[in-house]
Scaffold this motif. Structure first.
Motif, PDB file in Angstrom:
ATOM      1  N   ALA A 114       3.559  16.980  -1.969  1.00 28.13           N
ATOM      2  CA  ALA A 114       2.817  17.166  -3.219  1.00 28.13           C
ATOM      3  C   ALA A 114       2.546  15.820  -3.886  1.00 28.13           C
ATOM      4  O   ALA A 114       1.465  15.602  -4.439  1.00 28.13           O
ATOM      5  N   CYS A 115       3.497  14.911  -3.823  1.00 29.73           N
ATOM      6  CA  CYS A 115       3.321  13.618  -4.485  1.00 29.73           C
ATOM      7  C   CYS A 115       2.199  12.823  -3.805  1.00 29.73           C
ATOM      8  O   CYS A 115       1.348  12.236  -4.480  1.00 29.73           O
ATOM      9  N   GLU A 116       2.168  12.827  -2.476  1.00 32.13           N
ATOM     10  CA  GLU A 116       1.083  12.126  -1.763  1.00 32.13           C
ATOM     11  C   GLU A 116      -0.265  12.782  -2.053  1.00 32.13           C
ATOM     12  O   GLU A 116      -1.269  12.100  -2.258  1.00 32.13           O
ATOM     13  N   TYR A 117      -0.269  14.104  -2.071  1.00 35.04           N
ATOM     14  CA  TYR A 117      -1.491  14.841  -2.391  1.00 35.04           C
ATOM     15  C   TYR A 117      -2.007  14.425  -3.773  1.00 35.04           C
ATOM     16  O   TYR A 117      -3.191  14.143  -3.970  1.00 35.04           O
ATOM     17  N   ASP A 134      -3.504  10.868  -3.892  1.00 33.31           N
ATOM     18  CA  ASP A 134      -4.777  10.854  -3.158  1.00 33.31           C
ATOM     19  C   ASP A 134      -5.877  11.506  -3.993  1.00 33.31           C
ATOM     20  O   ASP A 134      -6.978  10.967  -4.133  1.00 33.31           O
ATOM     21  N   GLU A 135      -5.580  12.673  -4.550  1.00 34.31           N
ATOM     22  CA  GLU A 135      -6.584  13.408  -5.321  1.00 34.31           C
ATOM     23  C   GLU A 135      -6.921  12.695  -6.631  1.00 34.31           C
ATOM     24  O   GLU A 135      -8.072  12.675  -7.049  1.00 34.31           O
ATOM     25  N   HIS A 143       0.819  -1.206   0.000  1.00 33.31           N
ATOM     26  CA  HIS A 143       0.000   0.000   0.000  1.00 33.31           C
ATOM     27  C   HIS A 143       0.858   1.263   0.000  1.00 33.31           C
ATOM     28  O   HIS A 143       1.931   1.284   0.577  1.00 33.31           O
ATOM     29  N   ARG A 144       0.344   2.309  -0.612  1.00 34.78           N
ATOM     30  CA  ARG A 144       1.171   3.484  -0.848  1.00 34.78           C
ATOM     31  C   ARG A 144       1.565   4.235   0.415  1.00 34.78           C
ATOM     32  O   ARG A 144       2.659   4.787   0.483  1.00 34.78           O
ATOM     33  N   LYS A 145       0.677   4.286   1.413  1.00 42.40           N
ATOM     34  CA  LYS A 145       0.996   5.059   2.619  1.00 42.40           C
ATOM     35  C   LYS A 145       2.274   4.526   3.271  1.00 42.40           C
ATOM     36  O   LYS A 145       3.113   5.296   3.741  1.00 42.40           O
ATOM     37  N   ASP A 146       2.390   3.211   3.327  1.00 44.58           N
ATOM     38  CA  ASP A 146       3.580   2.602   3.934  1.00 44.58           C
ATOM     39  C   ASP A 146       4.831   2.928   3.126  1.00 44.58           C
ATOM     40  O   ASP A 146       5.894   3.186   3.688  1.00 44.58           O
ATOM     41  N   PRO A 185     -19.888   5.390 -12.295  1.00 47.63           N
ATOM     42  CA  PRO A 185     -19.767   5.091 -10.865  1.00 47.63           C
ATOM     43  C   PRO A 185     -18.569   5.840 -10.275  1.00 47.63           C
ATOM     44  O   PRO A 185     -17.786   6.430 -11.027  1.00 47.63           O
ATOM     45  N   PRO A 186     -18.395   5.819  -8.948  1.00 48.61           N
ATOM     46  CA  PRO A 186     -17.229   6.468  -8.338  1.00 48.61           C
ATOM     47  C   PRO A 186     -15.935   5.997  -9.000  1.00 48.61           C
ATOM     48  O   PRO A 186     -15.817   4.825  -9.356  1.00 48.61           O
ATOM     49  N   VAL A 187     -14.993   6.911  -9.135  1.00 47.51           N
ATOM     50  CA  VAL A 187     -13.757   6.577  -9.860  1.00 47.51           C
ATOM     51  C   VAL A 187     -12.865   5.689  -9.003  1.00 47.51           C
ATOM     52  O   VAL A 187     -12.990   5.634  -7.779  1.00 47.51           O
ATOM     53  N   SER A 188     -11.947   4.983  -9.646  1.00 46.23           N
ATOM     54  CA  SER A 188     -11.087   4.039  -8.916  1.00 46.23           C
ATOM     55  C   SER A 188      -9.717   3.889  -9.574  1.00 46.23           C
ATOM     56  O   SER A 188      -9.149   2.805  -9.606  1.00 46.23           O
ATOM     57  N   GLY A 189      -9.213   5.003 -10.119  1.00 45.14           N
ATOM     58  CA  GLY A 189      -7.910   4.925 -10.795  1.00 45.14           C
ATOM     59  C   GLY A 189      -6.739   4.956  -9.824  1.00 45.14           C
ATOM     60  O   GLY A 189      -6.918   4.936  -8.611  1.00 45.14           O
ATOM     61  N   GLY A 190      -5.573   4.996 -10.398  1.00 44.03           N
ATOM     62  CA  GLY A 190      -4.371   5.197  -9.582  1.00 44.03           C
ATOM     63  C   GLY A 190      -3.621   3.931  -9.260  1.00 44.03           C
ATOM     64  O   GLY A 190      -4.088   2.897  -9.131  1.00 44.03           O
TER      65      GLY A 190
END
Lengths: 125, 81, 125, 81
Positions: free
Chosen positions: C99-102, C105-106, A92-95, D76-81
């Motif tokens: 900024a990278c974490e932001y 997340d966004e 997971h990214r937070k870790d 639906p709600p997005v789920s990318g990344g």
């Protein structure tokens, strides 16, 4: 690892990857232009290797991460050149973010490496 | 009784001492602190540096006792990364 | 940028670098093995391009960073393949990390992209 | 008076509707919410999805008024990344 050679992020990421990783966070330190010509990086090799290995073990114990890799260069580096890269792979990214920030903070505290700014050419005349 | 220890210098300390390392013959039972005092008396410029020491490639407290053939390193605060 | 092609971190870092940067933090998202064959990434292209551009502008306004780059893939991706990379270059590392974490997340909140897990081969028999 | 709007579908919504997009001829002054209600009455399965909408490639509130030739997307709600 301490090395005079530059490194490839692509190769390091490829080596680091495991199927259980969902996130890889990297920190890349580069020589910043502050009116300098570059930097001389001095390393106490035997001790730095041990401290880097210790740091990597630390991160694997303290955080939920799958793998960690640190490469630090030594010798003369010009503005824009890579100094250090830290890679952290985790489920997971937070870790991964937490461990990566921890590693660069600790590296700057513990690993016997010294950077010396090289004056700008104009200042040598 | 005397013992031999090797002292290595890094960064600013190496510039002041002008050598990468030197071998010292010192009294048995000497501690890291004693070596640093010896060095400072020989190279007073070292007083201007916050000195950190290691013994056999590991950070060492000032009161660490030394043994024959130990390697002591002396250097300023690190600044890598 | 949205693309079907894989990307090279080395090339992206090279493009991002500016003399005033001392730190580049990257987030790389990869398809994690959770007993799946891979992932199908569906994208609403026009809107995703706009949202990504907006996100990049946001980061440049909110944080002390010099440059930002986001590349997100679409199509079928196997376990271990890259999904997304976010690069942030800054003078100082703390700003780059923040900024990278932001951004990741966004991105997960705002950018119209959907991942659909593809079942394992064995489950298809 | 009638107007034409294009509706696009993504992810689970596309699977339910079975099409990438369709053109609707609706009453002038209709809002995003009205389009969603129309779609749900035609595809009751959509009720099971938390629906998000955009107008002309930007997130849109449910009470956004539509104009001739607007493009509405439903997903639906997005789920990318």
């Amino acid at each position: 690892m301490i090395t005079e050679e530059d490194f490839s992020m692509d190769e390091l990421v490829k080596k680091l990857k495991k199927p259980e990783m969902g996130a890889i966070v990297t920190f890349l330190g580069v020589v910043r232009d502050e009116g300098i010509r570059g930097m001389e990086v001095d390393v106490y090799d035997e001790m730095a290797d041990e401290e880097l290995a210790k740091l990597e073990r630390d991160a694997l114990e303290k955080f939920e991460v799958e793998a960690v890799e640190i490469v630090h260069r030594k010798g003369s580096l010009k503005v824009g050149e890579n100094i250090v890269v830290i890679l952290v792979g985790a489920k997971h990214r937070k870790d991964a973010f937490m461990a990566c920030e921890y590693l660069i903070d600790e590296l700057k505290e513990r690993v016997p490496i010294w950077k010396k700014e090289l004056e700008e050419k104009s200042a040598q005349n | 009784m005397k013992m031999k220890v090797e002292v290595q210098f890094f960064a600013r300390c190496r510039e002041i001492v002008g050598e990468k390392k030197k071998e010292l013959e010192v009294e048995e039972g000497m501690r890291v602190k004693d070596i640093i005092d010896l060095l400072i008396s020989e190279y007073p410029e070292l007083k201007k540096v916050k000195l950190i020491a290691s013994r056999n490639h590991k950070y060492a407290a000032l009161n660490t006792k030394l043994k024959e053939r130990d390697v002591v390193a002396v250097f300023p605060p690190v600044s890598g990364g």
